[in-house]
Design an enzyme around this catalytic site. Structure first.
Site, PDB file in Angstrom:
ATOM      1  CB  THR A  12      -0.715   0.133   1.573  1.00 60.16           C
ATOM      2  OG1 THR A  12      -1.273  -1.422   2.248  1.00 60.16           O
ATOM      3  CG2 THR A  12      -2.139   0.742   1.034  1.00 60.16           C
ATOM      4  NE  ARG A  72      -6.889  -9.745   0.801  1.00 62.89           N
ATOM      5  CZ  ARG A  72      -5.459  -7.693   0.960  1.00 62.89           C
ATOM      6  NH1 ARG A  72      -5.594  -7.358   0.206  1.00 62.89           N
ATOM      7  NH2 ARG A  72      -4.745  -8.447   2.607  1.00 62.89           N
ATOM      8  CB  VAL A  73     -11.456  -6.676   0.796  1.00 61.73           C
ATOM      9  CG1 VAL A  73     -11.613  -4.085   1.175  1.00 61.73           C
ATOM     10  CG2 VAL A  73     -13.055  -6.216  -0.053  1.00 61.73           C
ATOM     11  N   GLY A  74      -8.236  -5.755   1.720  1.00 57.54           N
ATOM     12  CA  GLY A  74      -7.891  -5.426   2.576  1.00 57.54           C
ATOM     13  C   GLY A  74      -8.000  -4.293   3.576  1.00 57.54           C
ATOM     14  CG  ASP A  75      -4.462  -2.754   5.490  1.00 54.21           C
ATOM     15  OD1 ASP A  75      -4.547  -3.683   4.807  1.00 54.21           O
ATOM     16  OD2 ASP A  75      -3.916  -1.278   5.953  1.00 54.21           O
ATOM     17  CB  THR A 115       1.809  -0.243   4.331  1.00 52.67           C
ATOM     18  OG1 THR A 115       2.947  -0.968   3.474  1.00 52.67           O
ATOM     19  CG2 THR A 115       3.530   0.610   5.023  1.00 52.67           C
ATOM     20  CG  LEU A 145      -0.828 -10.559   5.018  1.00 52.15           C
ATOM     21  CD1 LEU A 145      -0.444 -10.368   3.608  1.00 52.15           C
ATOM     22  CD2 LEU A 145      -0.332 -11.206   5.565  1.00 52.15           C
ATOM     23  N   GLY A 146      -2.942  -6.635   5.057  1.00 51.88           N
ATOM     24  CA  GLY A 146      -4.409  -6.939   5.765  1.00 51.88           C
ATOM     25  C   GLY A 146      -5.317  -7.522   6.217  1.00 51.88           C
TER      26      GLY A 146
HETATM   27  N1  GLY Z   1      -2.253  -3.616   3.406  1.00 50.45           N
HETATM   28  C1  GLY Z   1      -2.980  -3.663   1.491  1.00 50.45           C
HETATM   29  C2  GLY Z   1      -3.662  -5.397   1.767  1.00 50.45           C
HETATM   30  O1  GLY Z   1      -3.461  -6.375   2.383  1.00 50.45           O
HETATM   31  O2  GLY Z   1      -4.747  -5.273   0.829  1.00 50.45           O
END
Ligand code: GLY
Length: 287
Positions: free
Chosen positions: A173, A200-203, A222, A224-225
């Site tokens: 990100t 899939r949707v992240g953070d 930034t 892993l979501g």
């Molecule tokens: N930080 C980006 C995601 O996991 O989508």
């Protein structure tokens, strides 16, 4: 206390990219000062990163297991928020997130509805893929099909979906936070954390996870979501603002993530700081 705009280009950069990208981000932060509110300055900062193919946001976003590119982006200021989830075929997701906030009755639009809204707002059809995107996707598919023993467990888990594939080293990100005359804003954009399934949707588009803005400051993160959402990372950082030095807060919150590449930038009324447990480019301008 001076005003400041602070950018990051994603945790997980390669060592030799960090210096080059940090210079680039410093330039972007200066360019963004052509705008005159903290919200506009953060959005313009992220727009420039989306347009640069080295970053995993907008142009150059990573592909998902089925080969598509779906992107998330969000903007936030005190009392207002806008986001898009799983948007496809637009050049600048952050500008669509801004339009959701300023020109729609909603705060989040996802998938086909987000794309239709983007077209109504004048965002033309655009393919964010690049040669680098293609090369990464090809290498990842090779990795998934390989019998080598040194493939990370997190990747192997995706073999069950591996009609299609992607994973390889890439940045994460991109984000920006700004303090201007006591007001704060944040903007954020991502192609997501590969490998991932379509949908899939992240953070990034989730307030309190990828970003947070309140009367005491602004935070953008930034990594892993899934991990960030579980820990509401931006909210956790924000609620410690003013109680400890800002850098200490970032280090403490990020230490909970172990080896998973994670980073954050934040501004408060008195300070600004950035920290990541892996290489992360940053740039800033005081003004
Ligand atoms: N930080 C980006 C995601 O996991 O989508």
């Amino acid at each position: 206390m001076k005003n400041v705009i602070l950018l990051h280009g994603g945790a997980g950069s390669l060592y030799n990219e960090v210096e080059v990208h940090s210079r680039l981000l410093t330039g972007f932060s200066k360019n963004a000062l052509a705008f005159h509110t903290p919200l506009e300055i953060t959005i313009e900062s992220v727009r420039q990163m989306e347009d640069h193919p080295d970053f995993n946001a907008g142009t150059g976003s990573v592909r998902r297991l089925d080969g598509c590119i779906q992107m998330d982006a969000a903007v936030m200021e005190l009392g207002n928020f806008g986001a898009v989830m799983n948007i496809e075929k637009v050049r600048n997701p952050v500008l669509v997130a801004r339009d959701v906030m300023l020109h729609s009755p909603h705060v989040i639009l996802a998938g086909d509805g987000a794309i239709s809204f983007a077209r109504v707002m004048g965002h033309q059809e655009y393919d964010p893929g690049t040669q680098k995107t293609e090369d990464l996707w090809k290498r990842t598919k090779e990795m998934l099909n390989s019998s080598a023993q040194d493939i990370p467990a997190r990747i192997i888990e995706y073999r069950k979906y591996s009609r299609l594939f992607d994973q390889v080293r890439t940045t994460d990100t991109v984000g920006a936070v700004c303090r201007m005359d006591g007001k704060f804003a944040a903007a954020i954009s991502t192609g997501g954390a590969s490998p991932m399934i379509r949908g899939r949707v992240g953070d990034s588009p989730i307030p309190g996870s990828g970003l947070f803005v309140g009367k005491n400051g602004a935070v953008a993160v930034t990594g892993l979501g899934e991990e960030i959402i579980r820990r509401s990372l931006s909210s956790s950082i924000y609620h410690r603002i003013g109680k400890e030095p800002l850098l200490d807060v970032l280090k403490s919150e990020i230490s909970a993530f172990g080896e998973s590449a994670t980073g954050a930038i934040a501004v408060s009324g008195e300070e600004y700081a950035s920290f990541a447990n892996k290489f992360m480019s940053t740039g800033h301008t005081e003004f």
